[in-house]
Design a protein around this motif. Structure first.
Motif, short mmCIF file in Angstrom:
data_model
loop_
_atom_site.label_atom_id
_atom_site.label_comp_id
_atom_site.label_asym_id
_atom_site.label_seq_id
_atom_site.Cartn_x
_atom_site.Cartn_y
_atom_site.Cartn_z
N GLY A 39 -24.63 84.93 -66.23
CA GLY A 39 -24.21 84.27 -65.00
C GLY A 39 -23.14 83.23 -65.24
N VAL A 40 -23.30 82.44 -66.30
CA VAL A 40 -22.29 81.44 -66.65
C VAL A 40 -20.97 82.12 -67.01
N LEU A 41 -21.03 83.17 -67.81
CA LEU A 41 -19.82 83.90 -68.18
C LEU A 41 -19.07 84.38 -66.94
N ALA A 42 -19.80 85.01 -66.04
CA ALA A 42 -19.16 85.53 -64.84
C ALA A 42 -18.58 84.42 -63.98
N ALA A 43 -19.31 83.30 -63.89
CA ALA A 43 -18.87 82.20 -63.03
C ALA A 43 -17.60 81.54 -63.53
N VAL A 44 -17.53 81.25 -64.84
CA VAL A 44 -16.35 80.56 -65.35
C VAL A 44 -15.13 81.47 -65.33
N ARG A 45 -15.34 82.75 -65.59
CA ARG A 45 -14.20 83.68 -65.54
C ARG A 45 -13.69 83.80 -64.11
N ALA A 46 -14.60 83.95 -63.16
CA ALA A 46 -14.19 84.06 -61.75
C ALA A 46 -13.50 82.79 -61.26
N ALA A 47 -13.91 81.64 -61.79
CA ALA A 47 -13.34 80.37 -61.36
C ALA A 47 -11.96 80.10 -61.95
N GLY A 48 -11.61 80.82 -63.02
CA GLY A 48 -10.27 80.65 -63.57
C GLY A 48 -10.19 80.28 -65.04
N ALA A 49 -11.33 80.21 -65.75
CA ALA A 49 -11.27 79.96 -67.19
C ALA A 49 -10.59 81.14 -67.88
N THR A 50 -9.86 80.86 -68.94
CA THR A 50 -9.19 81.92 -69.70
C THR A 50 -9.77 82.09 -71.09
N ARG A 51 -10.56 81.12 -71.52
CA ARG A 51 -10.91 81.06 -72.94
C ARG A 51 -12.28 80.41 -73.08
N LEU A 52 -13.02 80.83 -74.09
CA LEU A 52 -14.34 80.29 -74.39
C LEU A 52 -14.40 79.93 -75.87
N SER A 53 -14.93 78.76 -76.19
CA SER A 53 -15.12 78.34 -77.58
C SER A 53 -16.62 78.20 -77.84
N VAL A 54 -17.16 79.08 -78.68
CA VAL A 54 -18.61 79.16 -78.87
C VAL A 54 -19.01 78.47 -80.17
N GLY A 55 -19.95 77.53 -80.06
CA GLY A 55 -20.43 76.79 -81.23
C GLY A 55 -21.46 77.59 -82.00
N VAL A 56 -21.00 78.50 -82.83
CA VAL A 56 -21.90 79.35 -83.62
C VAL A 56 -22.37 78.62 -84.87
N GLN A 57 -21.44 78.03 -85.62
CA GLN A 57 -21.65 77.24 -86.85
C GLN A 57 -22.05 78.10 -88.05
N SER A 58 -22.96 79.04 -87.87
CA SER A 58 -23.38 79.92 -88.96
C SER A 58 -24.06 81.14 -88.35
N LEU A 59 -24.08 82.22 -89.12
CA LEU A 59 -24.85 83.40 -88.72
C LEU A 59 -26.08 83.58 -89.60
N ASP A 60 -26.38 82.55 -90.39
CA ASP A 60 -27.55 82.56 -91.27
C ASP A 60 -28.66 81.73 -90.63
N ASP A 61 -29.82 82.34 -90.41
CA ASP A 61 -30.89 81.66 -89.68
C ASP A 61 -31.38 80.40 -90.40
N GLY A 62 -31.48 80.46 -91.72
CA GLY A 62 -31.93 79.29 -92.46
C GLY A 62 -30.96 78.13 -92.34
N GLU A 63 -29.68 78.40 -92.41
CA GLU A 63 -28.67 77.35 -92.27
C GLU A 63 -28.70 76.76 -90.86
N LEU A 64 -28.89 77.62 -89.86
CA LEU A 64 -28.96 77.14 -88.49
C LEU A 64 -30.15 76.21 -88.27
N ARG A 65 -31.28 76.54 -88.87
CA ARG A 65 -32.45 75.66 -88.76
C ARG A 65 -32.18 74.31 -89.40
N GLU A 66 -31.54 74.30 -90.56
CA GLU A 66 -31.21 73.04 -91.22
C GLU A 66 -30.31 72.16 -90.35
N LEU A 67 -29.41 72.80 -89.62
CA LEU A 67 -28.48 72.06 -88.77
C LEU A 67 -29.09 71.64 -87.44
#
Length: 411
Positions: free
Chosen positions: A107-135
Motif C-alpha cells: 500500500g505504501v509503495l502504491a501510494a508514494v508512486r501514485a503521489a509522484g515519488a520517483t525513487r526509493l532508498s531502502v535501509g537494508v544494511q545487511s542480508l545476513d540475519d545475524g548481522e541484522l540482529r546485532e544492529l
C-alpha cells in the motif's frame, strides 16, 4: 540551476521509527504505528511547505528527499499525502522516500508512486540475519529481499543502503550481502562503514571491547571489497560511498557535494542557504539573527522538538542553531565536499580558491598530490582511493585553508 535565493533541493525529516536501532544517534524516536503525533507532524510539514514556497525558497528546486527516521512508518495515507504536497509545492524532477523493509507495505509503495515519488532508498544494511540482529534491525534478510523486489517491480528507481565493518561481519558475509544486493536489480547502492556513536546501545554494549571488526583497516578493506564487487556487477562509483547504474546517480546527493543551496524542514533537518535565501527566510522568521559582517553562507538546523513542531507549525515558532560562513570558509567547505566525488573539483571552484587563498592553495594541493591523496585527471583535481581511505586528512587539509572560526548562533 536555482535562482538567487532559491534552492536546488528540499529535505523533509520524519523523526519516527518503530524501534531505535542499536547504532543510531539520529533525530528519531520509537513511535507506535497509528500514533496521532505522526499525522499532526505530517500536517505541520505540509503547512511549512506552503510557507517556504510562498517565500520563493523552492524556486529552482530540482530534487526532494523524505528521510528519517522511517518515513514509511507514516503509512500510505500520510506519506502519500506528504509526497503529493511536495510535488505541488516544488515539482522536483527527482523525489526520494527513505524506507525500511518492515514498514514498506504494498500500500505504501502504491501510494508514494501514485503521489509522484520517483525513487526509493531502502535501509537494508545487511542480508545476513545475524548481522541484522546485532544492529538491532527489525527485518531479516528474507524480508529485505522480498520488499526490495516489490519496490523494483513497482516501477520506482530503487537504492539500498549497506553497512560494513559491523559486529559479526566477515569478508565472506560481506561478499554475500554485496552479491545479494546487486542481484535484486536495484539501480543504486550506498555503502557506509559503521560509526560507533557515543552513548548508543552499540557503544555501551562494546564499551570494553577493542572492536577489531570496526578497525579503520577493516573499514578500508570492506570499502575496497565493495568497490571491486559492485563495479563487477555493473555499478559505477560516483562518490566515496555511492554506486549507481548508468544514468541513476542520486541528484539529491550531488546537491550536497557541490555547494548548492538546499532547505530542510522537520525536527533535526538542516538547510544551507545563500544570503538572499536567508533573508527570504528571515521575512517569515523574525527570531533569526542578523547576518554577521563578512558572512556569505548560512547553515541552519531545526532544533524544535517533534511534539512542539506538530502543535505549532509556523516557521516563526521554530528554534534553530546556525553557522555563518565567510566566503573563504564557504569555498574551503566546497573543496572539502567536492573531494568526495569521483569527477573531482570543478575548475571554476579551483579558480575561485586559487584567487582567494593564493599561494597557500597551490602549496596545499602540491602536498596532497605528493602524498597521493589527490590526482590530476581529465583536467580536474580528483581524489584518489588513498585520499578517500585517508579522508580525514584530505578533507581536513582543504578545510584548513579557511582562516578563523565559524560564527555560530542559536534562536
Amino acid at each position: 540551476m536555482c535562482a538567487d535565493g532559491g534552492t536546488r533541493a528540499l529535505y523533509l525529516h520524519i523523526p519516527f521509527c518503530a524501534r531505535k536501532c542499536a547504532y543510531c544517534d539520529f533525530a528519531s524516536w520509537a513511535t507506535p504505528v497509528g500514533d496521532a503525533l505522526m499525522e499532526a507532524y505530517e500536517r505541520a510539514l505540509e503547512a511549512q511547505l506552503d510557507e517556504v514556497a510562498g517565500l520563493g525558497l523552492l524556486e529552482g528546486c530540482e530534487t526532494a528527499y523524505v528521510g528519517g527516521g522511517t518515513p514509511t512508518l507514516l503509512g500510505e495515507r500520510d506519506l502519500g499525502r506528504l509526497v503529493e504536497k511536495i510535488v505541488g509545492a516544488a515539482a522536483p524532477a527527482e523525489l526520494t522516500c527513505e524506507a525500511n523493509p518492515d514498514s514498506l507495505t504494498d500500500g505504501v509503495l502504491a501510494a508514494v508512486r501514485a503521489a509522484g515519488a520517483t525513487r526509493l532508498s531502502v535501509g537494508v544494511q545487511s542480508l545476513d540475519d545475524g548481522e541484522l540482529r546485532e544492529l538491532g534491525r527489525l527485518h531479516d534478510g528474507a524480508c529485505a529481499r522480498e520488499r526490495v523486489t516489490a519496490a523494483v517491480s513497482s516501477g520506482l528507481d530503487v537504492s539500498l543502503d549497506l553497512m560494513c565493518a559491523t559486529p559479526g561481519q566477515t569478508s565472506e558475509s560481506w561478499a554475500r550481502s554485496l552479491k545479494g544486493a546487486a542481484s535484486l536489480d536495484v539501480c543504486h547502492v550506498s555503502v557506509y562503514p559503521l560509526q560507533i556513536e557515543e552513548g548508543t546501545p552499540l557503544d555501551l554494549r562494546y564499551a570494553n571491547d577493542p572492536c577489531e571488526w570496526n578497525d579503520p583497516e577493516v573499514q578500508a578493506e570492506r570499502m575496497e571489497q565493495a568497490q571491486a564487487a559492485l563495479e563487477a556487477f555493473g555499478f559505477f562509483r560516483y562518490e566515496v560511498a555511492s554506486y549507481a547504474r548508468a544514468g541513476k546517480a542520486c541528484r539529491h546527493n550531488k546537491v550536497y557535494w557541490t555547494g548548492s543551496p538546499y532547505v530542510g524542514l522537520g525536527t533535526g533537518a538542516s538547510s544551507m542557504l545563500d544570503l538572499e535565501g536567508y533573508l527570504r527566510l528571515c521575512a517569515a522568521c523574525p527570531q533569526l539573527p542578523a547576518v554577521p559582517a563578512g558572512a556569505q553562507r548560512v547553515r541552519l538546523t531545526v532544533e524544535t522538538p517533534r511534539r512542539e513542531l506538530a502543535e505549532e507549525a509556523r516557521l516563526s515558532a521554530l528554534s534553530f542553531s546556525l553557522e555563518f560562513l565567510s566566503e573563504p570558509q564557504a569555498v574551503a567547505e566546497d573543496l572539502m565536499l567536492g573531494a568526495r566525488l569521483v569527477e573531482g573539483l570543478r575548475p571554476e571552484l579551483v579558480a575561485r580558491a586559487r584567487k582567494l587563498f593564493v599561494a597557500r592553495f597551490d602549496e596545499t594541493v602540491d602536498a596532497l598530490l605528493a602524498r597521493g591523496l589527490l590526482v590530476e585527471k581529465n583536467g580536474r583535481l580528483a581524489p584518489t582511493e588513498q585520499g578517500w581511505l585517508l579522508g580525514n586528512e584530505l578533507y581536513g587539509a582543504l578545510w584548513d585553508l579557511a582562516p578563523g572560526e565559524v560564527a555560530t548562533a542559536r534562536c
